[in-house]
Motif scaffolding. Structure first.
Motif, PDB file in Angstrom:
ATOM      1  N   UNK A 108      -5.964   2.900  -1.424  1.00  0.00           N
ATOM      2  CA  UNK A 108      -4.983   1.933  -0.921  1.00  0.00           C
ATOM      3  C   UNK A 108      -5.379   1.400   0.455  1.00  0.00           C
ATOM      4  N   UNK A 109      -5.997   2.232   1.263  1.00  0.00           N
ATOM      5  CA  UNK A 109      -6.466   1.773   2.574  1.00  0.00           C
ATOM      6  C   UNK A 109      -7.584   0.753   2.394  1.00  0.00           C
ATOM      7  N   UNK A 110      -8.475   1.001   1.444  1.00  0.00           N
ATOM      8  CA  UNK A 110      -9.564   0.063   1.167  1.00  0.00           C
ATOM      9  C   UNK A 110      -9.005  -1.268   0.670  1.00  0.00           C
ATOM     10  N   UNK A 111      -8.020  -1.206  -0.221  1.00  0.00           N
ATOM     11  CA  UNK A 111      -7.388  -2.429  -0.735  1.00  0.00           C
ATOM     12  C   UNK A 111      -6.700  -3.190   0.397  1.00  0.00           C
ATOM     13  N   UNK A 112      -5.979  -2.442   1.247  1.00  0.00           N
ATOM     14  CA  UNK A 112      -5.297  -3.058   2.386  1.00  0.00           C
ATOM     15  C   UNK A 112      -6.307  -3.753   3.297  1.00  0.00           C
ATOM     16  N   UNK A 113      -7.392  -3.055   3.623  1.00  0.00           N
ATOM     17  CA  UNK A 113      -8.412  -3.634   4.511  1.00  0.00           C
ATOM     18  C   UNK A 113      -9.051  -4.872   3.893  1.00  0.00           C
ATOM     19  N   UNK A 114      -9.303  -4.833   2.586  1.00  0.00           N
ATOM     20  CA  UNK A 114      -9.903  -5.997   1.920  1.00  0.00           C
ATOM     21  C   UNK A 114      -8.963  -7.198   1.980  1.00  0.00           C
TER      22      UNK A 114
ATOM     23  N   UNK B  28       0.829  -1.206   0.000  1.00  0.00           N
ATOM     24  CA  UNK B  28       0.000   0.000   0.000  1.00  0.00           C
ATOM     25  C   UNK B  28       0.866   1.260   0.000  1.00  0.00           C
ATOM     26  N   UNK B  29       1.863   1.281   0.842  1.00  0.00           N
ATOM     27  CA  UNK B  29       2.746   2.443   0.920  1.00  0.00           C
ATOM     28  C   UNK B  29       3.508   2.621  -0.389  1.00  0.00           C
ATOM     29  N   UNK B  30       3.962   1.529  -0.970  1.00  0.00           N
ATOM     30  CA  UNK B  30       4.685   1.606  -2.239  1.00  0.00           C
ATOM     31  C   UNK B  30       3.800   2.156  -3.354  1.00  0.00           C
ATOM     32  N   UNK B  31       2.540   1.745  -3.371  1.00  0.00           N
ATOM     33  CA  UNK B  31       1.617   2.239  -4.397  1.00  0.00           C
ATOM     34  C   UNK B  31       1.388   3.738  -4.248  1.00  0.00           C
ATOM     35  N   UNK B  32       1.275   4.199  -3.018  1.00  0.00           N
ATOM     36  CA  UNK B  32       1.085   5.626  -2.767  1.00  0.00           C
ATOM     37  C   UNK B  32       2.324   6.406  -3.195  1.00  0.00           C
ATOM     38  N   UNK B  33       3.471   5.937  -2.798  1.00  0.00           N
ATOM     39  CA  UNK B  33       4.726   6.602  -3.155  1.00  0.00           C
ATOM     40  C   UNK B  33       4.909   6.616  -4.670  1.00  0.00           C
ATOM     41  N   UNK B  34       4.601   5.505  -5.311  1.00  0.00           N
ATOM     42  CA  UNK B  34       4.728   5.418  -6.763  1.00  0.00           C
ATOM     43  C   UNK B  34       3.814   6.438  -7.448  1.00  0.00           C
ATOM     44  N   UNK B  35       2.584   6.575  -6.958  1.00  0.00           N
ATOM     45  CA  UNK B  35       1.654   7.551  -7.532  1.00  0.00           C
ATOM     46  C   UNK B  35       2.204   8.976  -7.395  1.00  0.00           C
ATOM     47  N   UNK B  36       2.715   9.282  -6.220  1.00  0.00           N
ATOM     48  CA  UNK B  36       3.244  10.630  -5.980  1.00  0.00           C
ATOM     49  C   UNK B  36       4.459  10.906  -6.858  1.00  0.00           C
ATOM     50  N   UNK B  37       5.307   9.907  -7.044  1.00  0.00           N
ATOM     51  CA  UNK B  37       6.480  10.086  -7.912  1.00  0.00           C
ATOM     52  C   UNK B  37       6.064  10.321  -9.361  1.00  0.00           C
ATOM     53  N   UNK B  38       5.058   9.582  -9.817  1.00  0.00           N
ATOM     54  CA  UNK B  38       4.605   9.721 -11.203  1.00  0.00           C
ATOM     55  C   UNK B  38       3.759  10.980 -11.421  1.00  0.00           C
ATOM     56  N   UNK B  39       3.189  11.504 -10.353  1.00  0.00           N
ATOM     57  CA  UNK B  39       2.317  12.678 -10.443  1.00  0.00           C
ATOM     58  C   UNK B  39       2.753  13.730  -9.428  1.00  0.00           C
ATOM     59  N   UNK B  40       3.907  14.348  -9.631  1.00  0.00           N
ATOM     60  CA  UNK B  40       4.426  15.291  -8.634  1.00  0.00           C
ATOM     61  C   UNK B  40       3.548  16.538  -8.450  1.00  0.00           C
ATOM     62  N   UNK B  41       2.736  16.833  -9.423  1.00  0.00           N
ATOM     63  CA  UNK B  41       1.874  18.019  -9.321  1.00  0.00           C
ATOM     64  C   UNK B  41       0.444  17.660  -8.911  1.00  0.00           C
ATOM     65  N   UNK B  42       0.238  16.479  -8.403  1.00  0.00           N
ATOM     66  CA  UNK B  42      -1.099  16.051  -7.985  1.00  0.00           C
ATOM     67  C   UNK B  42      -1.577  16.912  -6.827  1.00  0.00           C
TER      68      UNK B  42
END
Length: 81
Positions: A70-76, A44-58
């Protein structure tokens, strides 16, 4: 393995303690599922970090959406165990 260590006369006390501790640690992880939780948490943390790296202006809202997803995926994943 623990039985073998206790039968061996020349087995060192430190080696016995370390091996016994390792066996107990592995048993604890299998019973509680802690190792799986760590894998899910890291994913989950890696997916979040990856998104931020790919979208620095998000925007904060976009990042918040990704974090919530990602929290929903983690909980599931945890619930399915």
């Amino acid at each position: 393995m623990i039985g073998w260590l206790h039968k061996e006369e020349d087995g060192g006390k430190i080696y016995k303690a370390v091996t016994g501790g390792r066996v107990l640690y592995e048993l604890w992880n299998r019973i509680t599922g802690e190792d799986k939780l760590e894998v899910y948490r890291t994913a989950a943390i890696s997916a979040i970090v990856d998104y931020i790296k790919k979208n620095p202006k998000a925007s904060k809202e976009e990042i918040t959406k990704v974090v919530e997803q990602q929290i929903i995926i983690f909980a599931a994943r945890v619930e399915s165990e």
